[in-house]
Design a protein around this motif. Sequence first.
Motif, PDB file in Angstrom:
ATOM      1  N   GLY A 185       0.842  -1.193   0.000  1.00  0.00           N
ATOM      2  CA  GLY A 185       0.000   0.000   0.000  1.00  0.00           C
ATOM      3  C   GLY A 185       0.872   1.237   0.000  1.00  0.00           C
ATOM      4  O   GLY A 185       2.102   1.151  -0.084  1.00  0.00           O
ATOM      5  N   THR A 186       0.262   2.402   0.091  1.00  0.00           N
ATOM      6  CA  THR A 186       1.018   3.648   0.119  1.00  0.00           C
ATOM      7  C   THR A 186       1.893   3.710   1.370  1.00  0.00           C
ATOM      8  O   THR A 186       1.393   3.662   2.491  1.00  0.00           O
ATOM      9  CB  THR A 186       0.062   4.848   0.114  1.00  0.00           C
ATOM     10  OG1 THR A 186      -0.774   4.778  -1.048  1.00  0.00           O
ATOM     11  CG2 THR A 186       0.854   6.155   0.091  1.00  0.00           C
ATOM     12  N   GLY A 187       3.198   3.777   1.143  1.00  0.00           N
ATOM     13  CA  GLY A 187       4.124   3.859   2.268  1.00  0.00           C
ATOM     14  C   GLY A 187       4.209   2.594   3.093  1.00  0.00           C
ATOM     15  O   GLY A 187       4.582   2.636   4.263  1.00  0.00           O
ATOM     16  N   ALA A 188       3.900   1.455   2.491  1.00  0.00           N
ATOM     17  CA  ALA A 188       3.930   0.192   3.237  1.00  0.00           C
ATOM     18  C   ALA A 188       4.548  -0.912   2.389  1.00  0.00           C
ATOM     19  O   ALA A 188       4.295  -1.017   1.190  1.00  0.00           O
ATOM     20  CB  ALA A 188       2.534  -0.206   3.673  1.00  0.00           C
ATOM     21  N   LEU A 189       5.363  -1.756   3.044  1.00  0.00           N
ATOM     22  CA  LEU A 189       6.031  -2.876   2.387  1.00  0.00           C
ATOM     23  C   LEU A 189       5.886  -4.135   3.238  1.00  0.00           C
ATOM     24  O   LEU A 189       5.604  -4.064   4.435  1.00  0.00           O
ATOM     25  CB  LEU A 189       7.530  -2.592   2.222  1.00  0.00           C
ATOM     26  CG  LEU A 189       7.994  -1.506   1.273  1.00  0.00           C
ATOM     27  CD1 LEU A 189       9.501  -1.349   1.391  1.00  0.00           C
ATOM     28  CD2 LEU A 189       7.596  -1.813  -0.161  1.00  0.00           C
ATOM     29  N   ARG A 190       6.157  -5.268   2.591  1.00  0.00           N
ATOM     30  CA  ARG A 190       6.322  -6.520   3.328  1.00  0.00           C
ATOM     31  C   ARG A 190       7.729  -7.017   3.046  1.00  0.00           C
ATOM     32  O   ARG A 190       8.124  -7.191   1.887  1.00  0.00           O
ATOM     33  CB  ARG A 190       5.291  -7.556   2.896  1.00  0.00           C
ATOM     34  CG  ARG A 190       5.381  -8.856   3.721  1.00  0.00           C
ATOM     35  CD  ARG A 190       4.349  -9.896   3.286  1.00  0.00           C
ATOM     36  NE  ARG A 190       3.006  -9.432   3.538  1.00  0.00           N
ATOM     37  CZ  ARG A 190       2.107  -9.145   2.586  1.00  0.00           C
ATOM     38  NH1 ARG A 190       2.445  -9.269   1.313  1.00  0.00           N
ATOM     39  NH2 ARG A 190       0.902  -8.733   2.889  1.00  0.00           N
TER      40      ARG A 190
END
Length: 210
Positions: A185-190
């Motif tokens: 998502g926006t500004g999110a990683l795994r």
Amino acid sequence: MSAVADDYLKSIYHHTEWQDARITPSRLATELGLAPSSVTEMVRKLAAQGLVSHRRYGPISLTVEGQRRAAAIVRRHRLIETWLVQEYGYTWDEVHDEAEILEHALSDRLLDRIDERLGHPRFDPHGDAIPDADGTIERVPFVQLRDAAPGHRGRILRVSDRDPELLRELERLGVDVGREATVTGTGALRLDGEPITLPRDAEHAIWLSI
């Protein structure tokens, strides 16, 4: 060439490394923290020396000779950064300012010995390509995190060294060059199956492979 002129060429070179738009005089002034009038005068001098191409009010580009000179400066800077990290235990948020000083002080002979000592590295600690002695670089297709769609998976190719505090926070979160990441998502990683929320503006500072 003066150290000041070198800094101009380096900034112009950097601007088009990870995107295609040429740099404008006003943007160059902002990058260098100088008055637009000072930048205009120096760009005029660089153009007279055949190092940049520029029309009044238009963007600036490097000539073939300017590109060669800029690549040589960038090579110095990035080899020094890599040397400081690998040989002296500097962290990736500490090396930029040191390299800014040393890049104007080391001889070509010492730089060649450093390159040999390090095993001829292709990338610096932030993922930026180190030009070869002839100015050529290795680059793979990339996308900036802000432009990557949710679900995109790729290797972290580069993390901008512009903000040392952001680098420290990203290191704390486990964000590092070479790691596989999935955009969630926006500004999110795994990373390795673990979701992380990135600091503000991090999506402008990270590039992923396509």
